[in-house]
Design an enzyme around this catalytic site. Structure first.
Site: not given
Length: 335
Positions: A192, A273-275, A278
Site C-alpha cells: 500500500d 487516504l493514500r489512494g 496518489v
C-alpha cells in the site's frame, strides 16, 4: 563548471522499448513528481523490468552536485565556495542480500568515542539521494529492510542511530521495486505504501516478440549506432519530462474531480487516504506531461488503475481482476 567524465556502459534507449506501456508510464510520472511515492512492478521473468528502469534513469538530465559530497547535495547558494560538478542522475541497485548497515550506512563507534567525531560511512540510501533506488525481487527482501526503504522514500530523510549517536542525512529518491508474483507478494501494508503498481506480462503477439528480439539483437551488436538512432526521440522525451517538472506546480484539479476520485476510493473500500492523494498527484503529473494546466477526466482514467489496484482488499472468492474492478467503478462514477 567541471563536467564529470562518462564511463558508463551503453544503456538501451527508453524510447526504443517496445510495449509495457503501464510500466513506462508509471516510471515517467514518478520522475516528474517523486512525491507520487515510487512504483512496484510485478511481472514475469524476462519482461524487460531491469532494462526499462535503467533506461529511464539514463534518460534523465544531469544534476549539479558539490564535488566529493557523499549525499549528492545540490549547491545551496551562489556564493558556495565548493567545487560544483555535473553527474548523471544516480541509479542505485540494491542487492538482494544487502544488510541494514549496507543500506543505511554505519557509524564507527570506536572513532566517535576516542576522537570525539561522528565517523559516518554512508550507505546506499546516501548514494541514491536525488536519484532512483531500484530493488529487484523486492518481495524476497526482509520486511524490516522494505520498511526502512519506504520510510526514507516517504520522509526524504535517513536516520542512523548506534549507541546513543544519531546521524541524519537527506535521502530523497524514487523507489522502484520489481518482482515475480510466482515468488510471493509483498505484505498488503507494505504494498500500500508504494504509490503505483504496474503489472506487466510476457508479450504474446508473435510479430511483436520478433520485433523485441530484433531490436535487442541490433543493440547488442552495435550499441552506439542504436543509441544514435534514437537520439532525437530521447532528447524530445527528456525535454518533455523537464517541462512537465516545471509545469506541475501550476496544474489545477477541480473540486468536482477530487470528489469523484474520493468516491471511487470509497466505493472500492480502499483503506486510508493514500489512494486519494496518489491519484490526485499522478493525475496532475500526467496532465503536466501532456502540457496541460487543468486535469481532465481522461487524465484520471489513465492513472487511476495504477494508483489503486494494489490497495484493494484481497477476496479469494473474487473472480474479477483488481485492475478491472477499478476501471468498472471509475466508469460508473465518472460516466
Amino acid at each position: 563548471m567541471i563536467e564529470q567524465k562518462k564511463i558508463n556502459s551503453p544503456v538501451f534507449p527508453f524510447t526504443a522499448i517496445v510495449g509495457q506501456e503501464e510500466m513506462k508510464l508509471a516510471l515517467q510520472l514518478n520522475v516528474i513528481d517523486p512525491r507520487i511515492g515510487g512504483v512496484m512492478i510485478m511481472g514475469d521473468r524476462g519482461t524487460g523490468k531491469s532494462t526499462t528502469i535503467r533506461a529511464i534513469a539514463d534518460l534523465l538530465p544531469e544534476i549539479e552536485v558539490i564535488k566529493d559530497d557523499p549525499f549528492n547535495s545540490a549547491p545551496d547558494n551562489l556564493n558556495n565556495l565548493n567545487e560544483i560538478i555535473k553527474i548523471k542522475t544516480p541509479m542505485i541497485d540494491l542487492p538482494l542480500g544487502a544488510t541494514e548497515d549496507r543500506v543505511c550506512g554505519t557509524i564507527d563507534i570506536e572513532k566517535a568515542l576516542t576522537d570525539g567525531v561522528k565517523a559516518f560511512e554512508p550507505g546506499l540510501l546516501a548514494k541514491a539521494n536525488r536519484g532512483i533506488l531500484y530493488v529487484d525481487e523486492v518481495n524476497l527482501l526482509d520486511d524490516h529492510l522494505v520498511d526502512i526503504l519506504l520510510d526514507s522514500a516517504a520522509s526524504g530523510i535517513n536516520t542512523v542511530e548506534r549507541e546513543g549517536i544519531s546521524i541524519r542525512h537527506p535521502a530523497r529518491f524514487v523507489l522502484v521495486g520489481s518482482g515475480n508474483p510466482e515468488e510471493g507478494e509483498l505484505r498488503p501494508q507494505l504494498l500500500d505504501r508504494f504509490g503505483m503498481h504496474a503489472v506487466i506480462k510476457t508479450v504474446k503477439d508473435p510479430k511483436l516478440r520478433v520485433k523485441v528480439v530484433e531490436e535487442r539483437t541490433l543493440f547488442d551488436a552495435n550499441p552506439d549506432a542504436w543509441i544514435s538512432k534514437y537520439e532525437k526521440e530521447q532528447e524530445s522525451l527528456k525535454n518533455r519530462i523537464i517541462e512537465a517538472r516545471d509545469l506541475i506546480s501550476s496544474v489545477q484539479i477541480s473540486d468536482d474531480l477530487k470528489l469523484k476520485i474520493s468516491q471511487v476510493c470509497s466505493e472500492l473500500d480502499v483503506d486510508g487516504l493514500r489512494g486519494d492523494i496518489v491519484t490526485n498527484r499522478a493525475s496532475k503529473a500526467f496532465a503536466a506531461f501532456n502540457n496541460k494546466q487543468e486535469v481532465t477526466t481522461q487524465d484520471i482514467e489513465k492513472v487511476i488503475t495504477l494508483c489503486l489496484r494494489h490497495r484493494l482488499r484481497k477476496d479469494p472468492l473474487e473472480t474479477i481482476d483488481s485492475g478491472d474492478k477499478v476501471k468498472k467503478v471509475f466508469e460508473k462514477i465518472f460516466e
